[in-house]
Scaffold this motif. Structure first.
Motif, PDB file in Angstrom:
ATOM      1  N   LEU A  29       0.494  27.251   4.878  1.00  0.00           N
ATOM      2  CA  LEU A  29       1.171  26.510   3.818  1.00  0.00           C
ATOM      3  C   LEU A  29       1.479  25.078   4.234  1.00  0.00           C
ATOM      4  N   SER A  30       0.742  24.575   5.199  1.00  0.00           N
ATOM      5  CA  SER A  30       0.849  23.166   5.570  1.00  0.00           C
ATOM      6  C   SER A  30       0.153  22.325   4.506  1.00  0.00           C
ATOM      7  N   ILE A  31       0.872  21.385   3.925  1.00  0.00           N
ATOM      8  CA  ILE A  31       0.296  20.556   2.864  1.00  0.00           C
ATOM      9  C   ILE A  31      -0.892  19.759   3.390  1.00  0.00           C
ATOM     10  N   GLU A  32      -0.801  19.314   4.626  1.00  0.00           N
ATOM     11  CA  GLU A  32      -1.918  18.561   5.212  1.00  0.00           C
ATOM     12  C   GLU A  32      -3.165  19.428   5.318  1.00  0.00           C
ATOM     13  N   LEU A  33      -2.985  20.661   5.776  1.00  0.00           N
ATOM     14  CA  LEU A  33      -4.124  21.569   5.905  1.00  0.00           C
ATOM     15  C   LEU A  33      -4.699  21.927   4.540  1.00  0.00           C
ATOM     16  N   ILE A  34      -3.818  22.120   3.566  1.00  0.00           N
ATOM     17  CA  ILE A  34      -4.277  22.437   2.207  1.00  0.00           C
ATOM     18  C   ILE A  34      -5.101  21.282   1.644  1.00  0.00           C
ATOM     19  N   ASN A  35      -4.637  20.056   1.838  1.00  0.00           N
ATOM     20  CA  ASN A  35      -5.382  18.896   1.344  1.00  0.00           C
ATOM     21  C   ASN A  35      -6.733  18.762   2.045  1.00  0.00           C
ATOM     22  N   ASN A  36      -6.779  19.084   3.333  1.00  0.00           N
ATOM     23  CA  ASN A  36      -8.061  19.062   4.039  1.00  0.00           C
ATOM     24  C   ASN A  36      -9.022  20.095   3.465  1.00  0.00           C
ATOM     25  N   SER A  37      -8.482  21.272   3.155  1.00  0.00           N
ATOM     26  CA  SER A  37      -9.316  22.311   2.557  1.00  0.00           C
ATOM     27  C   SER A  37      -9.812  21.885   1.181  1.00  0.00           C
ATOM     28  N   VAL A  38      -8.950  21.225   0.412  1.00  0.00           N
ATOM     29  CA  VAL A  38      -9.350  20.722  -0.909  1.00  0.00           C
ATOM     30  C   VAL A  38     -10.496  19.722  -0.772  1.00  0.00           C
ATOM     31  N   ASN A  39     -10.408  18.839   0.215  1.00  0.00           N
ATOM     32  CA  ASN A  39     -11.494  17.884   0.440  1.00  0.00           C
ATOM     33  C   ASN A  39     -12.799  18.601   0.761  1.00  0.00           C
ATOM     34  N   SER A  40     -12.708  19.634   1.577  1.00  0.00           N
ATOM     35  CA  SER A  40     -13.902  20.404   1.926  1.00  0.00           C
ATOM     36  C   SER A  40     -14.507  21.067   0.697  1.00  0.00           C
ATOM     37  N   PRO A 209       5.271  10.366  -5.653  1.00  0.00           N
ATOM     38  CA  PRO A 209       4.522   9.240  -5.070  1.00  0.00           C
ATOM     39  C   PRO A 209       3.582   9.651  -3.946  1.00  0.00           C
ATOM     40  N   GLU A 210       4.017  10.589  -3.098  1.00  0.00           N
ATOM     41  CA  GLU A 210       3.154  11.016  -2.001  1.00  0.00           C
ATOM     42  C   GLU A 210       1.884  11.658  -2.534  1.00  0.00           C
ATOM     43  N   ASP A 211       2.020  12.444  -3.594  1.00  0.00           N
ATOM     44  CA  ASP A 211       0.845  13.064  -4.198  1.00  0.00           C
ATOM     45  C   ASP A 211      -0.080  12.003  -4.780  1.00  0.00           C
ATOM     46  N   GLY A 212       0.511  10.928  -5.300  1.00  0.00           N
ATOM     47  CA  GLY A 212      -0.305   9.851  -5.848  1.00  0.00           C
ATOM     48  C   GLY A 212      -1.186   9.219  -4.790  1.00  0.00           C
ATOM     49  N   ASP A 213      -0.627   8.986  -3.618  1.00  0.00           N
ATOM     50  CA  ASP A 213      -1.416   8.419  -2.520  1.00  0.00           C
ATOM     51  C   ASP A 213      -2.510   9.389  -2.082  1.00  0.00           C
ATOM     52  N   GLU A 214      -2.152  10.675  -1.998  1.00  0.00           N
ATOM     53  CA  GLU A 214      -3.141  11.669  -1.597  1.00  0.00           C
ATOM     54  C   GLU A 214      -4.238  11.790  -2.647  1.00  0.00           C
ATOM     55  N   PHE A 215      -3.854  11.682  -3.909  1.00  0.00           N
ATOM     56  CA  PHE A 215      -4.834  11.758  -4.991  1.00  0.00           C
ATOM     57  C   PHE A 215      -5.843  10.616  -4.878  1.00  0.00           C
ATOM     58  N   LYS A 216      -5.366   9.426  -4.538  1.00  0.00           N
ATOM     59  CA  LYS A 216      -6.275   8.283  -4.375  1.00  0.00           C
ATOM     60  C   LYS A 216      -7.231   8.510  -3.210  1.00  0.00           C
ATOM     61  N   ARG A 217      -6.696   9.064  -2.113  1.00  0.00           N
ATOM     62  CA  ARG A 217      -7.556   9.328  -0.962  1.00  0.00           C
ATOM     63  C   ARG A 217      -8.620  10.374  -1.302  1.00  0.00           C
ATOM     64  N   GLN A 218      -8.220  11.416  -2.026  1.00  0.00           N
ATOM     65  CA  GLN A 218      -9.179  12.447  -2.409  1.00  0.00           C
ATOM     66  C   GLN A 218     -10.234  11.894  -3.368  1.00  0.00           C
ATOM     67  N   LYS A 219      -9.804  11.024  -4.262  1.00  0.00           N
ATOM     68  CA  LYS A 219     -10.737  10.410  -5.204  1.00  0.00           C
ATOM     69  C   LYS A 219     -11.770   9.561  -4.472  1.00  0.00           C
TER      70      LYS A 219
END
Length: 379
Positions: A29-40, A209-219
């Motif tokens: 449930l690490s948000i960083e790990l989840i975001n990495n998995s989403v990128n994959s 706001p943090e999700d907004g930054d992550e959303f831009k990185r994922q985009k």
């Protein structure tokens, strides 16, 4: 011949990140790990989209009348999807909470027992957007990805579609883990909206706001992946309408909103936590209030209860059928009348006792149903 794109090695290394089941629940449930998995997952989806774009629409792939699969009445893409899900189910794919089949009624049992960490809310199985994903992909996404017409590659088209649909489903439903991670990180933030069952309030809270930054990185990541795949694969002349910006727009227009919907639905279920706990406590007290004999029946389980009931019925039937024959046999052998009466009385009392027990069958059935409910809740 259509060229097949292959993802570069740096992107392939991201796939290992998505295999997060081998780590602890806390890390899961690490948000960083989840975001990495989403990128994959996004990289895999984009890869399959680029591969599909090299083929024409091939409308016969989606027509049950044009399907040439012997003994199957549906379309080719439905057949391919069902067969893929059957084989993947044998490997335990759909035991994973984020993997939801499109045709669950056709699945086979896993060949090897598979277990995953239980970190999600118990009602997560109620969330299923596969119907919407299917309709959005074939109705809105696919027409924008491919050239209209036929090129004879119906089979490859169906396979690509199935892989894209499976990827989209996992990507969207994987948002349940993100919602759980956000809730555990800051439960007070979401508590009010959950109690009020206010989806719009939750939507605003989830877009911090943090999700907004992550959303831009994922985009940007999706754009880069698409560009890499296009440059390393076939020339753009095979489908000039496909561009990285268009692929990213499809994500923004369809995939991201559905992923957000999953997060909202998941958090709304949190309102039932107290009710579920109270119901479980009431059932526990009800079990303790039963007599020792009834507690044994409940704890013994449905198989024992059903066996006892069946044996009782069989014994009763045998006694009723053989009672008169036994008495006749005793009389023919010269047994005195007093002994005959005693034997008959004994059998009568035995039969009466069994019949009295059978009259309580309704009560036993209620206990069995109660046990099944109690056992399933504990499980």
């Amino acid at each position: 011949q259509t060229a097949r794109c292959s993802i570069s090695s740096p992107l392939m290394s991201m796939e290992a990140v998505s295999n997060s089941w081998s780590i602890s629940d806390k890390a899961l449930l690490s948000i960083e790990l989840i975001n990495n998995s989403v990128n994959s997952q996004d990289a895999t989806i984009v890869q399959n989209i680029v591969e599909r774009s090299h083929l024409c629409l091939n409308p016969d792939t989606y027509s049950s009348k044009a399907s040439k699969v012997q003994g199957f009445s549906g379309s080719l893409v439905v057949y391919i999807m069902q067969e893929m899900e059957k084989s993947h189910a044998k490997a335990g794919r759909y035991k994973c909470p984020a993997e939801i089949p499109f045709f669950p009624e056709t699945l086979l049992e896993p060949l090897i027992p598979t277990e995953y960490p239980s970190v999600l809310h118990m009602r997560y199985t109620s969330i299923n957007l596969n119907k919407e994903i299917w309709e959005v992909y074939f109705g809105k996404m696919l027409p924008k990805l491919v050239k209209h017409g036929k090129d004879g590659h119906n089979g490859p088209s169906a396979v690509c579609d199935a892989k894209i649909l499976q990827g989209l489903s996992k990507r969207i439903h994987y948002s349940m883990f993100l919602a759980e991670a956000k809730f555990r990180k800051s439960p007070d933030i979401y508590e009010s909206a959950i109690k009020e069952q206010d989806p719009e309030k939750l939507r605003k809270l989830l877009k911090d706001p943090e999700d907004g930054d992550e959303f831009k990185r994922q985009k940007q990541f999706r754009t880069d992946v698409c560009q890499v795949l296009m440059n390393s694969g076939a020339s753009m002349s095979s489908n000039p309408k496909l561009k990285p910006e268009m692929v990213v727009e499809l994500f923004d227009e369809f995939v991201i909103p559905m992923a957000m919907e999953v997060q909202i639905q998941y958090l709304l279920f949190k309102a039932h936590d107290d009710n579920v706990a109270s119901a479980h406590a009431r059932e526990t007290l009800q079990l303790k209030a039963l007599s020792k004999r009834k507690q044994w029946l409940v704890k013994a389980g449905p198989p024992v209860a059903w066996t006892a009931k069946i044996v009782g019925v069989l014994v009763t039937c045998i006694v009723l059928v053989l009672r008169h024959k036994v008495l006749d046999m005793l009389m023919k052998k010269g047994v005195v009348s007093q002994e005959t009466v005693i034997a008959a009385l004994t059998m009568f009392l035995l039969t009466k006792e069994i019949l009295e027990a059978l009259k309580k069958g309704k009560e036993y059935m209620e206990l069995i149903r109660f046990y099944v409910k109690f056992w399933e809740r504990d499980k």
